[in-house]
Design an enzyme around this catalytic site. Structure first.
Site, PDB file in Angstrom:
ATOM      1  N   SER A 141       0.910  -1.054  -0.093  1.00 54.26           N
ATOM      2  CA  SER A 141      -0.119   0.362  -0.023  1.00 54.26           C
ATOM      3  C   SER A 141       0.972   1.239   0.148  1.00 54.26           C
ATOM      4  CB  SER A 141      -0.922  -0.113   1.250  1.00 54.26           C
ATOM      5  OG  SER A 141      -1.484   1.268   1.286  1.00 54.26           O
ATOM      6  N   HIS A 168      -1.111  -1.392  -4.274  1.00 51.60           N
ATOM      7  CA  HIS A 168      -2.456  -1.030  -3.537  1.00 51.60           C
ATOM      8  C   HIS A 168      -2.578   0.454  -3.388  1.00 51.60           C
ATOM      9  CE1 HIS A 168      -6.024  -2.094  -0.939  1.00 51.60           C
ATOM     10  NE2 HIS A 168      -5.459  -1.158  -0.126  1.00 51.60           N
ATOM     11  N   ASP A 181      -4.709   3.585  -1.719  1.00 52.08           N
ATOM     12  CA  ASP A 181      -5.907   3.950  -0.767  1.00 52.08           C
ATOM     13  C   ASP A 181      -6.342   5.248  -1.008  1.00 52.08           C
ATOM     14  OD1 ASP A 181      -5.859   1.446   0.974  1.00 52.08           O
ATOM     15  OD2 ASP A 181      -3.859   2.110   1.503  1.00 52.08           O
ATOM     16  N   MET A 214      -8.978   8.026   0.100  1.00 53.34           N
ATOM     17  CA  MET A 214      -9.778   8.256   1.134  1.00 53.34           C
ATOM     18  C   MET A 214     -10.399   9.886   1.222  1.00 53.34           C
ATOM     19  SD  MET A 214      -7.107   7.235   4.141  1.00 53.34           S
ATOM     20  CE  MET A 214      -6.559   5.444   4.079  1.00 53.34           C
ATOM     21  N   HIS A 218      -8.216   0.993  -3.802  1.00 49.61           N
ATOM     22  CA  HIS A 218      -9.251   0.806  -2.817  1.00 49.61           C
ATOM     23  C   HIS A 218     -10.156   2.117  -2.433  1.00 49.61           C
ATOM     24  CE1 HIS A 218      -9.399  -0.291   1.918  1.00 49.61           C
ATOM     25  NE2 HIS A 218     -10.625  -0.206   1.428  1.00 49.61           N
ATOM     26  N   MET A 228     -12.353   4.303  -0.297  1.00 52.38           N
ATOM     27  CA  MET A 228     -12.807   4.474   0.800  1.00 52.38           C
ATOM     28  C   MET A 228     -13.608   5.720   0.749  1.00 52.38           C
ATOM     29  SD  MET A 228      -9.567   2.898   3.394  1.00 52.38           S
ATOM     30  CE  MET A 228      -8.454   3.183   1.920  1.00 52.38           C
ATOM     31  N   MET A 245     -10.990  -6.200   5.470  1.00 53.42           N
ATOM     32  CA  MET A 245     -10.163  -5.187   6.365  1.00 53.42           C
ATOM     33  C   MET A 245     -10.198  -5.970   7.749  1.00 53.42           C
ATOM     34  SD  MET A 245      -9.999  -2.444   4.502  1.00 53.42           S
ATOM     35  CE  MET A 245      -8.817  -1.743   5.789  1.00 53.42           C
ATOM     36  N   GLY A 297      -9.062   3.923   7.106  1.00 51.23           N
ATOM     37  CA  GLY A 297      -8.718   5.124   7.375  1.00 51.23           C
ATOM     38  C   GLY A 297      -7.211   5.525   7.428  1.00 51.23           C
ATOM     39  N   PHE A 298      -6.627   4.637   8.124  1.00 50.72           N
ATOM     40  CA  PHE A 298      -5.018   4.938   8.408  1.00 50.72           C
ATOM     41  C   PHE A 298      -4.277   3.796   8.477  1.00 50.72           C
ATOM     42  CE2 PHE A 298      -7.946   7.702  10.994  1.00 50.72           C
ATOM     43  CZ  PHE A 298      -7.430   8.956  10.620  1.00 50.72           C
ATOM     44  N   GLY A 299      -3.285   3.921   7.936  1.00 54.92           N
ATOM     45  CA  GLY A 299      -2.064   2.976   8.042  1.00 54.92           C
ATOM     46  C   GLY A 299      -1.538   2.719   9.431  1.00 54.92           C
ATOM     47  N   ASP A 349      -6.327  -6.460   4.566  1.00 55.21           N
ATOM     48  CA  ASP A 349      -5.667  -5.235   4.596  1.00 55.21           C
ATOM     49  C   ASP A 349      -5.919  -4.568   5.907  1.00 55.21           C
ATOM     50  OD1 ASP A 349      -4.812  -2.825   3.697  1.00 55.21           O
ATOM     51  OD2 ASP A 349      -6.546  -2.116   2.571  1.00 55.21           O
TER      52      ASP A 349
HETATM   53  O1  LIG Z   1      -6.732   0.651   3.608  1.00 55.18           O
HETATM   54  C1  LIG Z   1      -5.955   0.925   4.388  1.00 55.18           C
HETATM   55  C2  LIG Z   1      -6.006   1.694   5.504  1.00 55.18           C
HETATM   56  O2  LIG Z   1      -7.618   2.082   5.388  1.00 55.18           O
HETATM   57  C3  LIG Z   1      -4.355   0.310   4.215  1.00 55.18           C
HETATM   58  O3  LIG Z   1      -4.362  -0.319   2.944  1.00 55.18           O
HETATM   59  C4  LIG Z   1      -3.877  -0.213   5.308  1.00 55.18           C
HETATM   60  O4  LIG Z   1      -3.975   0.029   6.535  1.00 55.18           O
HETATM   61  C5  LIG Z   1      -2.372  -0.544   4.898  1.00 55.18           C
HETATM   62  O5  LIG Z   1      -1.523  -0.054   5.914  1.00 55.18           O
HETATM   63  P1  LIG Z   1      -0.741  -1.191   7.301  1.00 55.18           P
HETATM   64  O6  LIG Z   1      -0.313  -2.128   6.481  1.00 55.18           O
HETATM   65  O7  LIG Z   1       0.193   0.011   7.520  1.00 55.18           O
HETATM   66  O8  LIG Z   1      -1.916  -1.301   8.257  1.00 55.18           O
HETATM   67 CO   LIG Z   2      -6.263  -0.365   1.630  1.00 56.79          CO
END
Ligand SMILES: O=C(CO)[C@H](O)[C@H](O)COP(=O)(O)O
Ligand SMILES: [Co+2]
Length: 225
Positions: free
Chosen positions: A12, A37, A39, A41, A70, A72, A141, A146-148, A179
Site C-alpha cells: 500500500s 495498492h 488507498d 480516502m 481501494h 474509501m 479489512m 482510514g489509517f495505516g 488489509d
Molecule cells: O486501507 C488501508 C487503511 O484504511 C491500508 O491499505 C492499510 O491500512 C495498509 O496499511 P498497514 O499495512 O500499515 O496497516
Molecule cells: Co487499503
C-alpha cells in the site's frame, strides 16, 4: 482448493514517501510485489483524506503491475469512470458505502476494470452474499479503514475463513485479500484462514529493503485444509 498456493503481495503506497511517490511505485516490481495498492480516502466515509484519480493517473507510467484501487469514499458512482480512466485495473468499493453496490460493481466491470468488494470489521460475511457473482476480489479489512500502521484485528479471522468457504461454494475464481496490520507475524494467521492476497503498507515501505520485506511476508505456506 485454494486458487493460488502462495500469497500475492500488494504493498500500500499510503506508507510510501510521498515526496518520491513515482520512485516508490517503480521500486515495487523489482522487489517482488504483485499489485500496487492505492488507498483513496475522502474525509467523509473515513476520517482521513489521501489522494484522488489525478495521482493514480500520474503514477500509472511508473509501473506495469496491476493498480488495485481501494475506494474509501461515499458515494462511489460519480468517481468510478475517473478512476478507470486514470488506469485502475481493479476497483474495490466498500459494501458499507452503498446504496447500490450491485449496480456499482456492474459499472466497474463495464468500465473494463475488475470489481472488488470490501468489508469493514463490523460487517458480517453474509453482507456480500448477493454480490459474489459480480466480484473478482473480496477484501476483508483487518483494521478499521482510514489509517495505516494500525494493529491487526485477529477478531476478523473467522470472517476470512467463512468467506473462503463462500468462495469455494460459489465455484468462482475470486481473490481473497486482507488489509490492515499485515506483517511477518500476522500474515501466517491470515493465510491459514484462507487469504491469498496480503496488502501491506508499513511492513513494506516502513523497511529499508523492500525485497526482503516482501519475501518475509511470503515465507508462510498455507496449511492444507
Ligand atoms: O486501507 C488501508 C487503511 O484504511 C491500508 O491499505 C492499510 O491500512 C495498509 O496499511 P498497514 O499495512 O500499515 O496497516
Ligand atoms: Co487499503
Amino acid at each position: 482448493m485454494r486458487p493460488v498456493s502462495y500469497p500475492l503481495i500488494a504493498p500500500s503506497v499510503l506508507a510510501a514517501d510521498f515526496t518520491r511517490l513515482g520512485e516508490e511505485v517503480s521500486a515495487l516490481k523489482q522487489a517482488g510485489a504483485d499489485w500496487v495498492h492505492l488507498d483513496v480516502m475522502d474525509g467523509h466515509f473515513v476520517p482521513n483524506i489521501s489522494f484522488g484519480p489525478a495521482v493514480v493517473k500520474a503514477l500509472r507510467p511508473c509501473s506495469d503491475l496491476p493498480f488495485d484501487v481501494h475506494l474509501m469514499i461515499a458515494p462511489v458512482d460519480p468517481y468510478l469512470e475517473a478512476f478507470a480512466q486514470a488506469g485502475a485495473d481493479q476497483i474495490l468499493i466498500h459494501i458499507e458505502a452503498g446504496p447500490h453496490t450491485h449496480r456499482s460493481l456492474q459499472r466497474i466491470r463495464d468500465l473494463g476494470a475488475k470489481p472488488g468488494v470490501v468489508l469493514c470489521p463490523a460487517t458480517p460475511p453474509e453482507a456480500i452474499s448477493e454480490v459474489l457473482d459480480l466480484v473478482d476480489i473480496i477484501l476483508v479489512m483487518t483494521v478499521n479503514p482510514g489509517f495505516g500502521g494500525q494493529k491487526f484485528l485477529s477478531s476478523q479471522l473467522p470472517k476470512i475463513r467463512r468467506i473462503r468457504d463462500m468462495i469455494t461454494q460459489s465455484g468462482r475464481d475470486i481473490r481473497l485479500a486482507v488489509d490492515g496490520g499485515i506483517d511477518a507475524a500476522t500474515a501466517p494467521l491470515a493465510i491459514d484462514a484462507g487469504a491469498d492476497v496480503l496488502i501491506a503498507g508499513s511492513a513494506v515501505y516502513g523497511k529499508k529493503d523492500y525485497a526482503t520485506a516482501i519475501a518475509a511476508l511470503r515465507t508462510h505456506v498455507a496449511k492444507p485444509k
